[in-house]
Motif scaffolding. Structure first.
Motif, mmCIF file in Angstrom:
data_model
loop_
_atom_site.group_PDB
_atom_site.id
_atom_site.type_symbol
_atom_site.label_atom_id
_atom_site.label_comp_id
_atom_site.label_asym_id
_atom_site.label_seq_id
_atom_site.Cartn_x
_atom_site.Cartn_y
_atom_site.Cartn_z
ATOM 1 N N SER A 164 0.928 -1.099 -0.255
ATOM 2 C CA SER A 164 -0.015 0.040 0.129
ATOM 3 C C SER A 164 0.998 1.349 -0.029
ATOM 4 C CB SER A 164 -1.011 -0.209 1.138
ATOM 5 O OG SER A 164 -1.889 1.077 1.032
ATOM 6 N N ALA A 165 0.372 2.524 0.227
ATOM 7 C CA ALA A 165 1.262 3.614 0.439
ATOM 8 C C ALA A 165 1.814 3.819 1.783
ATOM 9 C CB ALA A 165 0.237 5.031 0.004
ATOM 10 N N MET A 166 1.556 3.108 2.814
ATOM 11 C CA MET A 166 1.968 2.972 4.048
ATOM 12 C C MET A 166 1.934 1.564 4.731
ATOM 13 S SD MET A 166 -1.741 4.890 5.240
ATOM 14 C CE MET A 166 -1.655 5.927 3.672
ATOM 15 N N GLU A 167 2.434 1.792 5.813
ATOM 16 C CA GLU A 167 2.740 0.432 6.660
ATOM 17 C C GLU A 167 1.791 0.490 7.773
ATOM 18 O OE1 GLU A 167 5.404 3.520 7.929
ATOM 19 O OE2 GLU A 167 5.160 2.577 6.175
ATOM 20 N N THR A 168 0.831 1.196 8.151
ATOM 21 C CA THR A 168 -0.148 1.358 8.914
ATOM 22 C C THR A 168 -1.453 1.061 8.316
ATOM 23 O OG1 THR A 168 -0.207 3.601 9.102
ATOM 24 C CG2 THR A 168 1.205 2.665 10.771
ATOM 25 N N VAL A 169 -2.429 0.531 9.177
ATOM 26 C CA VAL A 169 -3.850 0.356 8.936
ATOM 27 C C VAL A 169 -4.466 1.615 8.959
ATOM 28 C CG1 VAL A 169 -6.072 -0.703 9.062
ATOM 29 C CG2 VAL A 169 -3.877 -2.058 9.430
ATOM 30 N N ASN A 170 -5.068 2.294 7.841
ATOM 31 C CA ASN A 170 -5.710 3.436 7.954
ATOM 32 C C ASN A 170 -7.328 3.254 7.359
ATOM 33 O OD1 ASN A 170 -6.858 5.995 7.048
ATOM 34 N ND2 ASN A 170 -4.957 7.099 6.917
ATOM 35 N N PRO A 171 -8.095 3.491 7.987
ATOM 36 C CA PRO A 171 -9.549 3.234 7.425
ATOM 37 C C PRO A 171 -9.946 3.986 6.272
ATOM 38 C CG PRO A 171 -9.753 3.697 9.893
ATOM 39 C CD PRO A 171 -8.172 3.929 9.402
ATOM 40 N N LYS A 172 -9.159 5.299 6.093
ATOM 41 C CA LYS A 172 -9.422 5.998 4.738
ATOM 42 C C LYS A 172 -8.647 5.454 3.395
ATOM 43 C CE LYS A 172 -9.993 10.240 7.314
ATOM 44 N NZ LYS A 172 -9.474 11.649 7.489
ATOM 45 N N VAL A 173 -7.893 4.387 3.737
ATOM 46 C CA VAL A 173 -6.952 3.764 2.531
ATOM 47 C C VAL A 173 -7.377 2.131 2.463
ATOM 48 C CG1 VAL A 173 -4.667 3.519 1.497
ATOM 49 C CG2 VAL A 173 -5.207 5.275 2.980
ATOM 50 N N PRO A 174 -8.508 1.934 1.657
ATOM 51 C CA PRO A 174 -8.961 0.544 1.713
ATOM 52 C C PRO A 174 -7.952 -0.490 1.464
ATOM 53 C CG PRO A 174 -10.336 2.187 0.268
ATOM 54 C CD PRO A 174 -9.363 2.870 0.814
ATOM 55 N N SER A 175 -7.001 -0.365 0.756
ATOM 56 C CA SER A 175 -5.962 -1.402 0.487
ATOM 57 C C SER A 175 -5.255 -1.671 1.821
ATOM 58 C CB SER A 175 -4.687 -0.819 -0.502
ATOM 59 O OG SER A 175 -4.040 0.242 -0.180
ATOM 60 N N THR A 176 -5.065 -0.993 2.712
ATOM 61 C CA THR A 176 -4.522 -1.140 4.087
ATOM 62 C C THR A 176 -5.411 -2.001 4.748
ATOM 63 O OG1 THR A 176 -5.261 0.574 5.154
ATOM 64 C CG2 THR A 176 -3.151 1.054 4.044
ATOM 65 N N ILE A 177 -6.521 -1.718 4.792
ATOM 66 C CA ILE A 177 -7.372 -2.867 5.327
ATOM 67 C C ILE A 177 -7.560 -4.204 4.975
ATOM 68 C CG2 ILE A 177 -9.995 -3.038 6.040
ATOM 69 C CD1 ILE A 177 -10.368 -0.128 6.017
ATOM 70 N N GLU A 178 -7.491 -4.165 3.516
ATOM 71 C CA GLU A 178 -7.604 -5.497 2.819
ATOM 72 C C GLU A 178 -6.308 -6.136 2.807
ATOM 73 O OE1 GLU A 178 -8.263 -4.744 -1.403
ATOM 74 O OE2 GLU A 178 -10.618 -4.929 -1.078
ATOM 75 N N ALA A 179 -5.220 -5.444 3.196
ATOM 76 C CA ALA A 179 -3.760 -6.126 3.484
ATOM 77 C C ALA A 179 -3.911 -6.787 4.957
ATOM 78 C CB ALA A 179 -2.803 -4.847 3.466
ATOM 79 N N ALA A 180 -4.587 -5.911 5.805
ATOM 80 C CA ALA A 180 -4.390 -6.691 7.116
ATOM 81 C C ALA A 180 -5.326 -7.987 7.220
ATOM 82 C CB ALA A 180 -5.377 -5.722 8.152
ATOM 83 N N ALA A 181 -6.585 -8.000 6.483
ATOM 84 C CA ALA A 181 -7.407 -8.926 6.320
ATOM 85 C C ALA A 181 -6.621 -10.263 5.574
ATOM 86 C CB ALA A 181 -8.637 -8.742 5.439
ATOM 87 N N LEU A 182 -5.979 -10.065 4.612
ATOM 88 C CA LEU A 182 -5.331 -10.929 3.982
ATOM 89 C C LEU A 182 -4.227 -11.619 4.931
ATOM 90 C CD1 LEU A 182 -4.640 -9.288 0.349
ATOM 91 C CD2 LEU A 182 -5.927 -11.455 0.887
ATOM 92 N N CYS A 183 -3.551 -10.929 5.812
ATOM 93 C CA CYS A 183 -2.399 -11.512 6.764
ATOM 94 C C CYS A 183 -3.215 -12.213 7.770
ATOM 95 C CB CYS A 183 -1.843 -10.456 7.330
ATOM 96 S SG CYS A 183 -0.787 -9.334 6.069
ATOM 97 N N LYS A 184 -4.302 -11.963 8.141
ATOM 98 C CA LYS A 184 -5.215 -12.695 9.180
ATOM 99 C C LYS A 184 -5.667 -13.705 8.415
ATOM 100 C CE LYS A 184 -5.302 -12.082 12.701
ATOM 101 N NZ LYS A 184 -4.628 -12.733 13.896
ATOM 102 N N MET A 185 -6.272 -13.747 7.283
ATOM 103 C CA MET A 185 -6.737 -14.789 6.513
ATOM 104 C C MET A 185 -5.405 -16.027 6.582
ATOM 105 S SD MET A 185 -8.938 -12.995 3.523
ATOM 106 C CE MET A 185 -9.882 -14.365 2.907
ATOM 107 N N ALA A 186 -4.194 -15.550 6.242
ATOM 108 C CA ALA A 186 -2.998 -16.575 6.175
ATOM 109 C C ALA A 186 -2.765 -17.215 7.613
ATOM 110 C CB ALA A 186 -1.642 -15.937 5.842
ATOM 111 N N ASP A 187 -3.072 -16.284 8.667
ATOM 112 C CA ASP A 187 -2.869 -16.839 10.156
ATOM 113 C C ASP A 187 -3.910 -17.873 10.293
ATOM 114 O OD1 ASP A 187 -1.081 -15.112 10.556
ATOM 115 O OD2 ASP A 187 -2.319 -13.649 11.723
ATOM 116 N N ARG A 188 -4.990 -17.761 9.695
ATOM 117 C CA ARG A 188 -6.099 -19.011 9.904
ATOM 118 C C ARG A 188 -6.125 -19.881 8.798
ATOM 119 N NH1 ARG A 188 -6.068 -16.480 13.942
ATOM 120 N NH2 ARG A 188 -7.826 -15.245 14.891
ATOM 121 N N GLY A 189 -4.969 -20.158 7.856
ATOM 122 C CA GLY A 189 -4.990 -21.086 6.968
ATOM 123 C C GLY A 189 -5.792 -21.158 5.790
#
Length: 326
Positions: A194-219
């Protein structure tokens, strides 16, 4: 008697080395030749790539298209196609359809784009009736050889999915991980950019990035280590990651870069190509077989690397269960 003068190095000749691509080609040469249906190879650029790959033992081509035009293009190159199988098709659309039929009949393990539009080829691949779709979303990966960077970089998706949803990105990430594993990358470190390394509710790609990482945690995504959101600098540069105090097994050493959308991916890949003198081998994944996408502007080593990547992917597919079809 004077001592023999050593041959000039690549840098002395004004050429740069392609160690990363050379390793891919060498790995593919250790495998059996990949049977590739080459779709509409009716010009010098596409047909020369076929001969180069065949002469190196990477592929066993099946030329699909208007027979007279294929033979004329070969003659213009001073090449002999008499030893190659030619499947006659009157035009590019028919050639794409026939190539898909060869795959479905078990006569080809990959497709290769010739002198037709990518949309024509992919239209035949993704067709719901008679195509090569699977349960996976089809996506594209660049395998990039960037001067000064120690490892090849996989960038996805910069060519197929325009504005992928979170569900699409799960497939895009998994396709890229599977590709990296087929290329014998270990471990596979995936940066969700994304454009940054922190989750920002105004930047959807940061939220999706965090979700993808949690999905990997869950297999739900397997085979790689994910982190994100990460900006490009702290994804590939350890110094930048250290300055930002990012503690992560991925930051600074990612070998797979997942971009937010096609526009970002296309700009990233072309920036590396035209500003950093990088080469970009291309492959489409998620169909029943890999699809080699080459450009008329590609260098010889890039075209060979694309064939080598497809060969390694096909070998990995032979050794695992097929993806369920839809």
């Amino acid at each position: 008697m004077t001592a023999a003068v050593p041959a000039p190095t690549a840098s002395q000749q004004g050429q740069r080395r392609h160690d990363k691509y050379d390793r891919l080609v060498a790995a593919a040469q250790s495998l059996s030749k990949l049977e590739v249906a080459v779709v509409h190879p009716c010009d010098a650029a596409s047909l020369s790539a076929v001969f180069e790959a065949a002469e190196l033992g990477l592929i066993k081509p099946i030329l699909v298209g208007p027979q007279a035009r294929i033979r004329a293009a070969a003659a213009a190159l001073g090449k002999d196609v008499s030893t190659m199988r030619i499947v006659d098709a009157p035009h590019s659309h028919a050639a794409a359809d026939k190539a898909v039929e060869l795959v479905k009949a078990g006569e080809a393990e990959a497709l290769m784009k010739g002198s037709l539009h990518t949309d024509e080829l992919m239209g035949a691949v993704v067709r719901r009736e008679g195509g090569l779709r699977t349960a996976r979303r089809i996506s594209h990966c660049f395998v990039m050889d960037v001067p000064g960077h120690d490892t090849a970089l996989i960038i996805t998706d910069a060519a197929v999915n325009i504005a992928p949803t979170l569900e699409d990105k799960v497939h895009i990430v998994q396709n890229a991980i599977d590709l990296a594993r087929a290329l014998r990358v270990d471990p596979v470190r995936v940066a969700i950019l994304s454009a940054m390394e922190t989750v920002n509710p105004k930047v959807p790609s940061t939220i999706e990035a965090a979700a993808l990482c949690k999905m990997a945690d869950r297999g739900q995504i397997t085979g790689g280590i994910l982190d994100g959101p990460l900006a490009l600098d702290n994804a590939i540069d350890l110094g930048a990651a250290t300055i930002k105090k990012i503690q992560s097994p991925v930051a600074g050493q990612a070998n797979v870069l997942v971009v937010p959308d096609l526009e970002a991916g296309n700009m990233l890949a072309k920036s590396l190509t035209f500003l950093a003198d990088a080469d970009a081998a291309g492959i489409v994944l998620g169909a029943r077989v890999p699809v080699i996408l080459t450009s008329r502007a590609d260098s010889t080593i890039t075209r060979l690397a694309s064939c080598a990547v497809a060969s390694l992917v096909a070998d990995a597919q032979r050794r695992q269960l097929a993806i369920p079809e839809v």
